[in-house]
Design a protein around this motif. Sequence first.
Motif, PDB file in Angstrom:
ATOM      1  N   ILE A 219       0.459  11.692   1.277  1.00 21.92           N
ATOM      2  CA  ILE A 219       1.603  12.067   2.103  1.00 21.92           C
ATOM      3  C   ILE A 219       1.529  13.557   2.440  1.00 21.92           C
ATOM      4  N   LEU A 220       1.121  14.373   1.476  1.00 21.65           N
ATOM      5  CA  LEU A 220       0.937  15.802   1.727  1.00 21.65           C
ATOM      6  C   LEU A 220      -0.132  16.020   2.796  1.00 21.65           C
ATOM      7  N   LYS A 221      -1.226  15.276   2.720  1.00 21.96           N
ATOM      8  CA  LYS A 221      -2.291  15.388   3.721  1.00 21.96           C
ATOM      9  C   LYS A 221      -1.814  14.932   5.098  1.00 21.96           C
ATOM     10  N   LEU A 222      -0.949  13.922   5.130  1.00 20.54           N
ATOM     11  CA  LEU A 222      -0.371  13.499   6.405  1.00 20.54           C
ATOM     12  C   LEU A 222       0.429  14.641   7.028  1.00 20.54           C
ATOM     13  N   GLY A 223       1.202  15.334   6.199  1.00 25.81           N
ATOM     14  CA  GLY A 223       1.972  16.480   6.683  1.00 25.81           C
ATOM     15  C   GLY A 223       1.076  17.579   7.220  1.00 25.81           C
ATOM     16  N   GLU A 224      -0.025  17.849   6.522  1.00 24.21           N
ATOM     17  CA  GLU A 224      -0.971  18.868   6.980  1.00 24.21           C
ATOM     18  C   GLU A 224      -1.638  18.446   8.288  1.00 24.21           C
ATOM     19  N   ALA A 225      -1.954  17.149   8.407  1.00 31.30           N
ATOM     20  CA  ALA A 225      -2.545  16.648   9.652  1.00 31.30           C
ATOM     21  C   ALA A 225      -1.554  16.798  10.806  1.00 31.30           C
ATOM     22  N   MET A 226      -0.280  16.549  10.533  1.00 29.34           N
ATOM     23  CA  MET A 226       0.744  16.734  11.566  1.00 29.34           C
ATOM     24  C   MET A 226       0.855  18.204  11.965  1.00 29.34           C
TER      25      MET A 226
ATOM     26  N   ARG B 233       0.863  -1.189   0.000  1.00 29.67           N
ATOM     27  CA  ARG B 233       0.000   0.000   0.000  1.00 29.67           C
ATOM     28  C   ARG B 233       0.892   1.229   0.000  1.00 29.67           C
ATOM     29  N   LEU B 234       1.302   1.658  -1.169  1.00 29.48           N
ATOM     30  CA  LEU B 234       2.151   2.833  -1.323  1.00 29.48           C
ATOM     31  C   LEU B 234       1.281   4.081  -1.283  1.00 29.48           C
ATOM     32  N   PRO B 235       1.443   4.941  -0.267  1.00 28.00           N
ATOM     33  CA  PRO B 235       0.635   6.162  -0.237  1.00 28.00           C
ATOM     34  C   PRO B 235       0.976   7.059  -1.420  1.00 28.00           C
ATOM     35  N   GLU B 236      -0.031   7.621  -2.023  1.00 25.34           N
ATOM     36  CA  GLU B 236       0.197   8.563  -3.109  1.00 25.34           C
ATOM     37  C   GLU B 236       0.750   9.855  -2.539  1.00 25.34           C
ATOM     38  N   SER B 237       1.399  10.647  -3.377  1.00 24.72           N
ATOM     39  CA  SER B 237       1.981  11.910  -2.932  1.00 24.72           C
ATOM     40  C   SER B 237       0.947  12.795  -2.262  1.00 24.72           C
ATOM     41  N   GLN B 238      -0.273  12.807  -2.781  1.00 22.88           N
ATOM     42  CA  GLN B 238      -1.339  13.628  -2.205  1.00 22.88           C
ATOM     43  C   GLN B 238      -1.649  13.191  -0.777  1.00 22.88           C
TER      44      GLN B 238
END
Length: 119
Positions: free
Chosen positions: A60-67, A53-58
């Motif tokens: 990963i970006l949302k993970l950063g925003e959640a952090m 399950r490779l997260p898409e770049s989008q």
Amino acid sequence: MIQRVDGTRPASPSGARHQGTPGDFQADFRKAMDSERVRFSKHATQRLMVSARLPESQEILKLGEAMDRASAKGCRSSLILSRDMAYIVNVPSRTVVTAIDAERLKESVFTQIDSTVIL
């Protein structure tokens, strides 16, 4: 060769089977991980590779925003829920500590977290 526990080959970010070699899959995975401001622990990387399950770049970006949101509230350890994955993150170090796919989410108990962020 990278294989899932059930013996199938890894899937691409869209859910389709990865058409390249296992080395290509690993290279694509590393590129996605290095391209954003989110780090993945060795354990989280292994969990994602096994589940293919490779997260898409989008995502990963949302993970950063959640952090970012969790950090603004003073959180230290968060559960971040996406549509089909859950991530336990260390907010100060911006590191995904572990990743859990939808199949393993059932009947899960999460401990030692101080917040939850829903993507």
